[in-house]
Design a protein around this motif. Sequence first.
Motif: not given
Length: 217
Positions: A141-169
């Motif tokens: 079971f894969y749970a992904l947050r879809d309410d926001e992206n937390k964007t970080q910038s470093s020079g010319n690079i942008q990183i979008d952080n999306r958080y997810a947790l998983v519970l095996g079956v």
Amino acid sequence: FLLLGLLAILAVTILPSSVYAEGGAGFTMEAAIPDNQVGTSTYFDLHVKPDTKQNLTIKFTNLEDKAIKLNVSPNPAFTNRNGVIEYSQYKYPKDDSAKYTIPELFSKPQDITLKAKEVKDVTFTMTTPKQAFDGMILGGFYALRDDENKTQSSGNIQIDNRYALVLGVALREDLKKTIEPELKLNAIKPGLDNSRTAVFANLQNIKPQAFGEMTVD
């Protein structure tokens, strides 16, 4: 289970247990263990029978002081190019050696909203195949947050952080029968890996049993 790689040592993490907030996920998820659980695992490790229905419940807890939205899906297991089992794609292509996958046996993905500090139970319905199966059907079971992206910038690079947790079956019917893995070498082809010339070997485990700690030459 599809294995990709060349000259690699595979260390496979088969099943994630009940999971807690890591790296700012902001929520937790925990399995409500049913009576047909095998052993003392904290993920769903179930002894099932053919042609039966069962509800599986996951307890979600919002750790934040604001509402969050999650997409929760029953995903199949697959092996990535690093030799590690993943659960992150609901529509991952079905392996031609697999009789069944987790998405085929469970109710559809759900979008849920958790109020600040809210605890909520989310239930999925499982319907096992009418015909008996050997080995293990593996996913999570894969749970992904879809309410926001937390964007970080470093020079010319942008990183979008999306958080997810998983519970095996894991689903099994015959707990005594041993299934031995069997590998096929399907194809070898050249390509680029991180802009470097490489050779890719496509290996396929055609038996319904995951395994690891394998060296490929």
